[in-house]
Design an enzyme around this catalytic site. Structure first.
Site, short mmCIF file in Angstrom:
data_model
loop_
_atom_site.label_atom_id
_atom_site.label_comp_id
_atom_site.label_asym_id
_atom_site.label_seq_id
_atom_site.Cartn_x
_atom_site.Cartn_y
_atom_site.Cartn_z
N ASP A 1 -6.67 -51.90 25.95
CA ASP A 1 -7.37 -52.91 25.89
C ASP A 1 -8.99 -52.31 25.65
OD1 ASP A 1 -9.71 -54.35 26.42
OD2 ASP A 1 -8.83 -55.56 28.40
N LYS B 1 -18.50 -58.71 21.94
CA LYS B 1 -18.89 -57.73 22.86
C LYS B 1 -19.84 -56.41 22.06
CE LYS B 1 -16.29 -58.84 26.73
NZ LYS B 1 -15.35 -58.44 27.76
N CYS C 1 -13.54 -61.30 36.32
CA CYS C 1 -12.20 -61.66 35.66
C CYS C 1 -11.03 -60.32 36.14
CB CYS C 1 -11.89 -61.53 34.25
SG CYS C 1 -13.05 -63.20 33.69
N GLN D 1 -14.09 -53.53 26.39
CA GLN D 1 -15.26 -52.87 27.17
C GLN D 1 -15.49 -51.40 26.73
OE1 GLN D 1 -18.34 -54.17 28.87
NE2 GLN D 1 -16.46 -55.31 29.17
N HIS E 1 -8.49 -56.25 33.56
CA HIS E 1 -9.07 -57.36 33.08
C HIS E 1 -7.91 -58.47 33.45
CE1 HIS E 1 -10.75 -60.92 31.06
NE2 HIS E 1 -12.12 -60.37 31.19
#
Ligand SMILES: *Cc1c(COP(=O)(O)O)cnc(C)c1O
Length: 412
Positions: free
Chosen positions: A205, A231, A370, A208, A128
């Site tokens: 990261d 999220k 993104c 997600q 991302h």
């Protein structure tokens, strides 16, 4: 097996928790398939937010009065909820931030004083923008070299290339646990282990991954891990950075201000210990508390059940999409992926399909998500992305397919 997972999760009852799922869009019942961008909020979390502002809104860590103490207690209790969820060793290793973007920038900025032009920073090609740009900025400032780990046609990382690229100059390795554009679950265990062998630190990261997977930061031995509450059924504007204690202690503060100090004078200021050192100013108190509530909500359902059910939705939607002769699905990893499908129809622009689907009440994401480098890799302007959550149903997938059939008839 299939019906079992559905029964175990009781979707109909769960849907009752999400008031927004009752609304209509363009006269049609809302079908919300943009969960990879943000998830919807259950009543339990909404109630938690209302309760805070109705009953104990106050600034934390400062007042001796009752409200301030209640707010402080709830906020610090939420930190422990987050710590337990990710299995961090200590609650001070959990820094509340405004979200993944903030968390990554905090770490990137902190490494400025530790890097020089002989160092290398390795970023995966599946990232991302928020896990690309801060590292580019860091490299521009320090002269360190940015290297990109390539991806494959299937949407996986090229792991044999990874070993070749790693060397004793590699100081940092950045990868998302799950790609938001394709849903690929990356082999972070292997990445962390190999990076550590050359002495590099790893930032994962988790924005997600966290809606689907419950990560154990100690078992992973990851150096930094990030997520965004919005999220995972929480509000926007709050998230976390996990960092190993010694690393967080070595990094300089990100911002100066109240809360992050020990003693202030014009001659010299000393900084507070963790986690306050990285939480300058009045934090998002209500957000932190609601973040904890959101994790409780998801844990109450259980991540194993969530995963099993979402995999069912993923398989069903993939099969149904493959009924279209002109469909192209991106990210066909042979390993597992999360319930995200990025696709296009030959001859149709993703934006036109998305707009028509919206007219029929179906919320899909269209564009580069993104992650422009991934779109460049496939030589496309963007994709249509359907991303599922545990409150979605197969009946909703059928409605999406109907809408896509209509879009194909009208646009082709
Ligand atoms: C959403 C997302 C981000 C950015 O999260 P913010 O909440 O916007 O800071 C970063 N990486 C991935 C993989 C994401 O899915």
């Amino acid at each position: 097996m299939k019906t079992e997972a559905a029964e175990r999760i009781n979707v109909e009852k769960i849907r009752e928790d999400f008031p927004i799922l009752k609304r209509k869009v363009n006269g049609k019942p809302l079908v919300y398939f943009d969960n990879a961008a943000t998830s919807q909020t259950p009543q339990q979390v909404i109630d938690c937010i209302v309760d805070y502002y109705q009953n104990y809104n106050a600034n934390i860590h400062r007042g001796v009065h009752a409200l301030s103490q209640e707010a402080t207690e709830a906020y610090e209790k939420a930190r422990i909820t987050v710590q337990k969820h990710f299995n961090a060793k200590e609650s001070k290793e959990i820094i509340f931030t405004s979200g993944t973007t903030h968390s990554i920038n905090l770490v990137a900025s902190g490494f400025e004083e530790f890097l020089s032009d002989s160092d290398e920073v390795l970023v995966s090609g599946l990232e991302h923008h928020s896990n690309i740009v801060p590292w580019q900025m860091l490299c521009e400032k320090t002269g360190a070299k940015l290297k990109v780990l390539p991806m494959t046609e299937q949407g996986d990382l090229n792991m044999s290339q990874f070993e070749v690229m790693l060397n004793e100059n590699t100081k940092l390795v950045m990868v998302n646990h799950v790609s938001n554009a394709l849903g690929t679950i990356n082999p972070i265990e292997e990445i962390i282990q190999k990076a550590h062998e050359v002495g590099a630190k790893v930032l994962v990261d988790g924005a997600q991954a966290t809606p689907h997977i419950k990560p154990d930061v100690q078992a992973l031995d990851v150096d930094f891990y990030t997520c965004s509450a919005h999220k995972i059924c929480g509000p926007t504007g709050i998230g976390m950075l996990y960092g190993k204690r010694d690393l967080l202690e070595a990094l300089p503060p990100y911002q100066g201000g109240g809360e992050m100090i020990d003693q202030v004078s014009f001659e010299k200021t000393t900084y507070a210990g963790l986690p306050n050192k990285f939480e300058a100013g009045t934090p998002n108190i209500c957000g932190g508390i609601a973040f904890g509530r959101a994790l409780d909500y998801m844990n109450n359902i259980g991540f194993e059940k969530i995963q099993a059910y979402e995999q069912e939705l993923l398989e069903y939607a993939t099969d149904r999409l493959n009924e279209f002769e002109n469909v192209i699905i991106y990210g066909t990893t042979t390993d597992k992926k999360t319930a995200v499908i990025s696709f296009n129809f030959e001859g149709l622009h993703p934006y036109d399909v998305g707009t028509l689907a919206d007219k029929m009440g179906i919320a899909l994401r269209t564009g580069h998500h993104c992650a422009q480098p991934i779109m460049d890799f496939f030589k496309i302007p963007g994709t249509i992305r359907a991303s599922f959550c545990f409150y979605n149903t197969k009946a909703e997938i059928d409605l999406m397919i109907e809408a896509l059939q209509k879009a194909n008839t009208m646009l082709l």
